[in-house]
Design a protein around this motif. Structure first.
Motif, PDB file in Angstrom:
ATOM      1  N   SER A 116     -56.356 -36.192  49.836  1.00  0.00           N
ATOM      2  CA  SER A 116     -55.514 -37.043  50.637  1.00  0.00           C
ATOM      3  C   SER A 116     -56.217 -38.166  50.872  1.00  0.00           C
ATOM      4  CB  SER A 116     -55.096 -36.212  51.912  1.00  0.00           C
ATOM      5  OG  SER A 116     -56.303 -35.919  52.591  1.00  0.00           O
ATOM      6  N   MET A 117     -55.394 -39.224  51.207  1.00  0.00           N
ATOM      7  CA  MET A 117     -55.939 -40.376  51.594  1.00  0.00           C
ATOM      8  C   MET A 117     -55.170 -41.167  52.952  1.00  0.00           C
ATOM      9  SD  MET A 117     -55.347 -41.769  47.649  1.00  0.00           S
ATOM     10  CE  MET A 117     -54.036 -40.693  47.763  1.00  0.00           C
ATOM     11  N   ASP A 118     -55.871 -41.611  53.737  1.00  0.00           N
ATOM     12  CA  ASP A 118     -55.308 -42.318  54.920  1.00  0.00           C
ATOM     13  C   ASP A 118     -55.438 -43.729  54.566  1.00  0.00           C
ATOM     14  OD1 ASP A 118     -56.483 -39.750  55.960  1.00  0.00           O
ATOM     15  OD2 ASP A 118     -56.363 -40.800  58.031  1.00  0.00           O
ATOM     16  N   VAL A 119     -54.320 -44.232  55.017  1.00  0.00           N
ATOM     17  CA  VAL A 119     -53.985 -45.716  54.467  1.00  0.00           C
ATOM     18  C   VAL A 119     -53.302 -46.504  55.792  1.00  0.00           C
ATOM     19  CG1 VAL A 119     -52.520 -47.234  53.139  1.00  0.00           C
ATOM     20  CG2 VAL A 119     -52.945 -45.176  52.270  1.00  0.00           C
ATOM     21  N   GLY A 120     -54.258 -47.687  56.053  1.00  0.00           N
ATOM     22  CA  GLY A 120     -53.859 -48.575  57.023  1.00  0.00           C
ATOM     23  C   GLY A 120     -53.078 -49.846  56.837  1.00  0.00           C
ATOM     24  N   VAL A 121     -52.009 -50.005  57.439  1.00  0.00           N
ATOM     25  CA  VAL A 121     -50.867 -51.287  57.018  1.00  0.00           C
ATOM     26  C   VAL A 121     -50.909 -52.112  58.325  1.00  0.00           C
ATOM     27  CG1 VAL A 121     -48.893 -51.566  56.264  1.00  0.00           C
ATOM     28  CG2 VAL A 121     -49.769 -49.454  55.677  1.00  0.00           C
ATOM     29  N   ARG A 122     -50.899 -53.285  57.938  1.00  0.00           N
ATOM     30  CA  ARG A 122     -50.761 -54.663  58.766  1.00  0.00           C
ATOM     31  C   ARG A 122     -49.412 -55.310  58.350  1.00  0.00           C
ATOM     32  NH1 ARG A 122     -53.029 -59.822  59.689  1.00  0.00           N
ATOM     33  NH2 ARG A 122     -52.856 -60.358  61.686  1.00  0.00           N
ATOM     34  N   VAL A 123     -48.449 -55.684  59.072  1.00  0.00           N
ATOM     35  CA  VAL A 123     -47.381 -56.464  58.818  1.00  0.00           C
ATOM     36  C   VAL A 123     -47.341 -57.609  59.659  1.00  0.00           C
ATOM     37  CG1 VAL A 123     -44.655 -56.316  58.479  1.00  0.00           C
ATOM     38  CG2 VAL A 123     -45.943 -54.149  58.047  1.00  0.00           C
ATOM     39  N   THR A 124     -47.060 -58.972  58.923  1.00  0.00           N
ATOM     40  CA  THR A 124     -47.183 -60.042  59.705  1.00  0.00           C
ATOM     41  C   THR A 124     -45.776 -60.692  59.251  1.00  0.00           C
ATOM     42  OG1 THR A 124     -48.231 -61.231  57.965  1.00  0.00           O
ATOM     43  CG2 THR A 124     -49.694 -60.262  59.829  1.00  0.00           C
ATOM     44  N   ALA A 125     -45.473 -61.587  60.146  1.00  0.00           N
ATOM     45  CA  ALA A 125     -44.239 -62.577  59.816  1.00  0.00           C
ATOM     46  C   ALA A 125     -44.278 -63.893  60.146  1.00  0.00           C
ATOM     47  CB  ALA A 125     -42.944 -62.077  61.008  1.00  0.00           C
ATOM     48  N   GLU A 126     -43.803 -64.653  59.083  1.00  0.00           N
ATOM     49  CA  GLU A 126     -44.001 -66.086  59.060  1.00  0.00           C
ATOM     50  C   GLU A 126     -42.421 -66.395  59.426  1.00  0.00           C
ATOM     51  OE1 GLU A 126     -45.819 -68.127  55.834  1.00  0.00           O
ATOM     52  OE2 GLU A 126     -46.721 -65.930  55.229  1.00  0.00           O
ATOM     53  N   ARG A 127     -42.424 -67.227  60.749  1.00  0.00           N
ATOM     54  CA  ARG A 127     -41.190 -67.434  61.106  1.00  0.00           C
ATOM     55  C   ARG A 127     -40.788 -68.851  60.222  1.00  0.00           C
ATOM     56  NH1 ARG A 127     -40.544 -62.944  63.713  1.00  0.00           N
ATOM     57  NH2 ARG A 127     -41.797 -62.718  65.706  1.00  0.00           N
ATOM     58  N   TRP A 128     -39.540 -68.822  59.845  1.00  0.00           N
ATOM     59  CA  TRP A 128     -39.057 -70.082  59.154  1.00  0.00           C
ATOM     60  C   TRP A 128     -38.595 -71.134  60.181  1.00  0.00           C
ATOM     61  CZ3 TRP A 128     -34.136 -71.915  60.169  1.00  0.00           C
ATOM     62  CH2 TRP A 128     -33.341 -71.211  60.958  1.00  0.00           C
ATOM     63  N   ASN A 129     -38.433 -70.644  61.338  1.00  0.00           N
ATOM     64  CA  ASN A 129     -37.968 -71.892  62.148  1.00  0.00           C
ATOM     65  C   ASN A 129     -39.182 -72.379  63.292  1.00  0.00           C
ATOM     66  OD1 ASN A 129     -37.812 -69.426  63.626  1.00  0.00           O
ATOM     67  ND2 ASN A 129     -35.725 -69.813  64.429  1.00  0.00           N
ATOM     68  N   ALA A 130     -40.554 -71.514  63.212  1.00  0.00           N
ATOM     69  CA  ALA A 130     -41.433 -71.901  64.068  1.00  0.00           C
ATOM     70  C   ALA A 130     -42.680 -72.025  63.382  1.00  0.00           C
ATOM     71  CB  ALA A 130     -41.365 -70.758  65.171  1.00  0.00           C
ATOM     72  N   PRO A 131     -42.857 -73.117  62.933  1.00  0.00           N
ATOM     73  CA  PRO A 131     -44.256 -73.447  62.150  1.00  0.00           C
ATOM     74  C   PRO A 131     -45.476 -72.688  63.092  1.00  0.00           C
ATOM     75  CG  PRO A 131     -43.089 -75.404  62.233  1.00  0.00           C
ATOM     76  CD  PRO A 131     -42.356 -74.240  63.279  1.00  0.00           C
ATOM     77  N   GLY A 132     -46.463 -72.381  62.511  1.00  0.00           N
ATOM     78  CA  GLY A 132     -47.658 -72.033  63.000  1.00  0.00           C
ATOM     79  C   GLY A 132     -47.906 -70.494  62.292  1.00  0.00           C
ATOM     80  N   PRO A 133     -49.085 -69.971  62.896  1.00  0.00           N
ATOM     81  CA  PRO A 133     -49.488 -68.870  62.306  1.00  0.00           C
ATOM     82  C   PRO A 133     -48.845 -67.789  62.082  1.00  0.00           C
ATOM     83  CG  PRO A 133     -50.636 -69.260  64.423  1.00  0.00           C
ATOM     84  CD  PRO A 133     -49.897 -70.358  64.114  1.00  0.00           C
ATOM     85  N   ALA A 134     -48.986 -66.509  61.291  1.00  0.00           N
ATOM     86  CA  ALA A 134     -48.155 -65.452  61.068  1.00  0.00           C
ATOM     87  C   ALA A 134     -48.380 -64.858  62.523  1.00  0.00           C
ATOM     88  CB  ALA A 134     -48.475 -64.910  60.086  1.00  0.00           C
ATOM     89  N   THR A 135     -47.333 -64.001  62.837  1.00  0.00           N
ATOM     90  CA  THR A 135     -47.373 -63.117  63.974  1.00  0.00           C
ATOM     91  C   THR A 135     -47.176 -61.681  63.566  1.00  0.00           C
ATOM     92  OG1 THR A 135     -45.832 -64.726  65.028  1.00  0.00           O
ATOM     93  CG2 THR A 135     -45.886 -62.420  65.731  1.00  0.00           C
ATOM     94  N   GLU A 136     -48.262 -61.080  63.961  1.00  0.00           N
ATOM     95  CA  GLU A 136     -48.549 -59.554  63.813  1.00  0.00           C
ATOM     96  C   GLU A 136     -47.425 -58.843  64.456  1.00  0.00           C
ATOM     97  OE1 GLU A 136     -52.118 -56.677  63.516  1.00  0.00           O
ATOM     98  OE2 GLU A 136     -51.674 -57.121  65.525  1.00  0.00           O
ATOM     99  N   VAL A 137     -46.500 -58.161  63.566  1.00  0.00           N
ATOM    100  CA  VAL A 137     -45.294 -57.557  63.812  1.00  0.00           C
ATOM    101  C   VAL A 137     -45.583 -55.974  63.892  1.00  0.00           C
ATOM    102  CG1 VAL A 137     -43.746 -59.516  63.390  1.00  0.00           C
ATOM    103  CG2 VAL A 137     -44.222 -57.787  61.717  1.00  0.00           C
ATOM    104  N   VAL A 138     -46.149 -55.274  62.954  1.00  0.00           N
ATOM    105  CA  VAL A 138     -46.432 -53.872  63.175  1.00  0.00           C
ATOM    106  C   VAL A 138     -47.670 -53.568  62.485  1.00  0.00           C
ATOM    107  CG1 VAL A 138     -45.522 -51.638  61.607  1.00  0.00           C
ATOM    108  CG2 VAL A 138     -43.831 -53.422  62.575  1.00  0.00           C
ATOM    109  N   THR A 139     -48.379 -52.284  63.004  1.00  0.00           N
ATOM    110  CA  THR A 139     -49.512 -51.728  62.411  1.00  0.00           C
ATOM    111  C   THR A 139     -49.062 -50.446  62.406  1.00  0.00           C
ATOM    112  OG1 THR A 139     -50.510 -51.222  64.620  1.00  0.00           O
ATOM    113  CG2 THR A 139     -51.180 -53.392  63.533  1.00  0.00           C
TER     114      THR A 139
END
Length: 164
Positions: A87-110
């Motif tokens: 078995s393996m434990d996998v870590g996941v990080r999801v970010t969102a880049e907003r099309w209408n709000a320039p700036g750094p990506a926002t972390e949305v899910v871990t």
């Protein structure tokens, strides 16, 4: 099968633009849509590490931190953080880049998921050892080991309560 691999060897990145089809009545992306992307990326990372198919055994934690919306570019990063015998434990990080709000990506899910490597018959298959290289990889490996120990203790406690 290789004897040892580093976490970097399993890294997978998926990117997907969210559409109106992905949203709920509130205009945010369905949690299930994001969950599927997380499972896809984590499964690919596990299979990459194992060198064979891997199936989802558990989702230890999935935290929704911020909403994703139509037009957002979601980037899903997954990496094996701990490897046992099969078995393996996998870590996941999801970010969102907003099309209408320039700036750094926002972390949305871990999320943290566990996968089991399987052969063509669905029998568990041995996986390479995981050798963390960087200080960050070693810290993630240590935390994943602690989660594994907690799962084992929880299973043991459940068996004791059920009389099994």
């Amino acid at each position: 099968m290789e004897d040892k691999k580093s976490p970097a060897d399993s890294t997978v990145t998926l990117a997907h633009i969210m559409s109106a089809h992905d949203t709920n009545l509130y205009g945010t992306v369905h949690g299930g849509v994001v969950m599927k992307l997380v499972d896809d990326a984590a499964g690919a990372a596990a299979a990459r590490h194992a060198g064979c198919p891997a199936v989802t055994a558990s989702v230890d934690r999935m935290s929704f931190i911020a909403p994703a919306r139509v037009g957002d570019l979601l980037t899903v990063n997954a990496q094996v953080e701990y490897a046992g015998r099969t078995s393996m434990d996998v870590g996941v990080r999801v970010t969102a880049e907003r099309w209408n709000a320039p700036g750094p990506a926002t972390e949305v899910v871990t999320a943290h998921l566990t996968f089991v490597a399987v052969d063509a018959d669905g029998t568990p298959h041995a996986v390479p050892a995981l050798v963390p290289v960087t200080p960050q990889e070693r810290a993630l490996h240590e935390r994943a080991g602690a989660r594994r120990a907690e799962r084992a203790a929880s299973r043991a406690a459940s068996r004791g309560q059920d009389g099994a």
